[in-house]
Enzyme design. Structure first.
Site, short mmCIF file in Angstrom:
data_model
loop_
_atom_site.label_atom_id
_atom_site.label_comp_id
_atom_site.label_asym_id
_atom_site.label_seq_id
_atom_site.Cartn_x
_atom_site.Cartn_y
_atom_site.Cartn_z
CE LYS A 11 140.73 71.15 118.49
NZ LYS A 11 139.51 72.57 118.85
CB THR A 58 141.76 70.40 122.14
OG1 THR A 58 140.81 71.04 122.19
CG2 THR A 58 141.32 69.61 123.99
CG PHE A 159 127.35 29.89 105.92
CD1 PHE A 159 128.06 29.42 106.94
CD2 PHE A 159 125.94 29.93 106.91
CE1 PHE A 159 128.18 29.60 108.17
CE2 PHE A 159 125.82 30.07 108.10
CZ PHE A 159 127.24 30.00 108.58
NE ARG A 176 128.19 32.73 101.55
CZ ARG A 176 127.90 33.11 103.39
NH1 ARG A 176 127.25 32.69 103.47
NH2 ARG A 176 129.41 33.20 103.52
CB VAL A 227 132.61 35.63 107.12
CG1 VAL A 227 133.75 36.41 107.15
CG2 VAL A 227 132.10 35.86 105.43
CD GLN A 228 132.14 33.28 111.52
OE1 GLN A 228 131.57 32.83 109.79
NE2 GLN A 228 131.14 32.45 111.95
CG ASN A 254 128.21 37.44 105.46
OD1 ASN A 254 128.09 37.95 103.75
ND2 ASN A 254 127.82 36.45 105.97
CG HIS A 256 123.13 39.26 104.27
ND1 HIS A 256 124.48 37.68 104.04
CD2 HIS A 256 123.32 39.82 105.80
CE1 HIS A 256 124.84 38.49 105.76
NE2 HIS A 256 124.02 38.28 106.49
O1 LIG Z 1 130.53 33.05 106.41
C1 LIG Z 1 129.21 33.30 106.77
N1 LIG Z 1 128.90 32.47 108.37
C2 LIG Z 1 128.41 32.77 109.78
O2 LIG Z 1 128.35 32.81 111.01
C3 LIG Z 1 127.04 33.02 108.86
N2 LIG Z 1 125.89 33.37 109.65
C4 LIG Z 1 125.44 33.44 108.53
O3 LIG Z 1 123.87 33.29 108.68
N3 LIG Z 1 125.75 33.08 107.50
C5 LIG Z 1 126.84 33.51 107.51
N4 LIG Z 1 128.10 33.67 106.81
#
Ligand SMILES: O=c1[nH]c(=O)c2[nH]c(=O)[nH]c2[nH]1
Length: 295
Positions: A11, A58, A159, A176, A227-228, A254, A256
């Site tokens: 469920k 269930t 970035f 940004r 971000v990575q 991300n 935008h």
């Molecule tokens: O932090 C980011 N990682 C990405 O891989 C990426 N690719 C992108 O277009 N902007 C960003 N920003």
């Protein structure tokens, strides 16, 4: 000749509310959650031969979710998920795995005229606390998490240095907006028994608090290169702060925010260092995912 390659059933979307009443003080505490319970085991013949004798309905699974919420604490959710999953493998010899997912919704106590209210709450955001339990006779595997924690920083994110080729239009940026909906998980070492989950049960709230604080503090304070890289720093710190975890995961969209060129209107300056008005995008969005384990 076809063969059943995998099967689980149960469920989903069982909504449960539990109130705890302190009769002495009159203070009430509430928990609202959504539960999914899916079973695996010797259930093949229900699919292949219409054999319902192996099927725990269930509807009965839903009933069990309510009964176990009455019989046991629902906090922390890791404990409730473990009690519930353990029940299914203890009660039914042919059930080998109980997959339990608990999603906890926020009800934060109101503060009225500076005083915490005894029985009134508000929803302060769509952030959820989550747990996924895989309960077997070998032990209880728990993955705790946070989802839907929406955050934004208006500067402190760059970035640049990414691949530039004939497909590239994105400009490099040293400043940004960064915004995401945090989805974070922390996988615990296997608990051999239910008793091992119960022993030191306060670890679960402490880990949730640590993960949430590390996520927000790192998001806010990191001069983000991407971000990575920022999410990797979060993972490293959670592994260090919660020694009983094995793998930390993040999945971050991300979200935008595009600059809007307004120079067409009386020469308005609204790009680069003059940017103030942006257009938030609902899609497409980047999606950056990682898992970090102990080496
Ligand atoms: O932090 C980011 N990682 C990405 O891989 C990426 N690719 C992108 O277009 N902007 C960003 N920003």
């Amino acid at each position: 000749m076809p063969a059943l390659a995998s099967a689980r059933y149960g469920k989903d979307n069982v909504r449960v509310y539990k109130v705890q009443k302190d009769e002495a003080t009159g203070v009430q505490t509430v928990t609202e959650m959504t539960v999914c319970a899916l079973l695996e085991g010797a259930i093949e013949t229900s699919y292949t031969e219409a054999d319902n004798s192996v099927v725990v309905a269930t509807d009965s699974i839903k009933n069990t979710i309510y009964v176990k919420a009455k019989e046991h604490p629902v906090n922390p959710p890791e404990l409730y998920a473990s009690f519930l999953g353990q029940h299914f493998i203890d009660r039914y010899a042919h059930i080998l795995v109980a997959n339990i997912k608990v999603t906890v919704h926020r009800w934060t106590r109101m503060v009225i005229d500076g005083v915490p209210h005894q029985h009134s709450f508000f929803r302060d955001g769509e952030e959820k606390r989550t747990v996924e339990a895989r309960v077997t006779r070998e032990g209880i595997a728990l993955k705790s998490g946070i989802s839907g924690l929406t955050v934004l920083k208006s500067t402190g994110s760059a970035f640049h240095g990414f691949v530039r080729d004939e497909y590239t239009t994105l400009a490099e940026t040293w400043d940004r907006i960064l915004s995401t909906d945090v989805d974070s998980t922390w996988q615990w070492k296997l608990f051999p028994t239910l008793a091992a989950v119960q022993d030191g049960v306060e670890r679960f709230d402490a880990a949730w608090e640590a993960a949430r604080n590390i996520t927000m503090k790192t998001f806010a304070n990191d001069e983000s290169a991407s971000v990575q890289n920022t999410m990797y720093k979060m993972c490293e710190q959670i592994l260090a702060a919660v020694p009983e975890t094995e793998v930390i995961g993040y999945s971050l969209p991300n979200k935008h925010y595009f600059e809007v060129d307004l120079s067409w209107h009386k020469g308005l300056k609204n790009t680069g260092k003059d940017a103030e008005v942006y257009a938030p995008q609902s899609g497409p969005n980047g999606l950056i995912i990682c898992e970090v384990s102990r080496s």
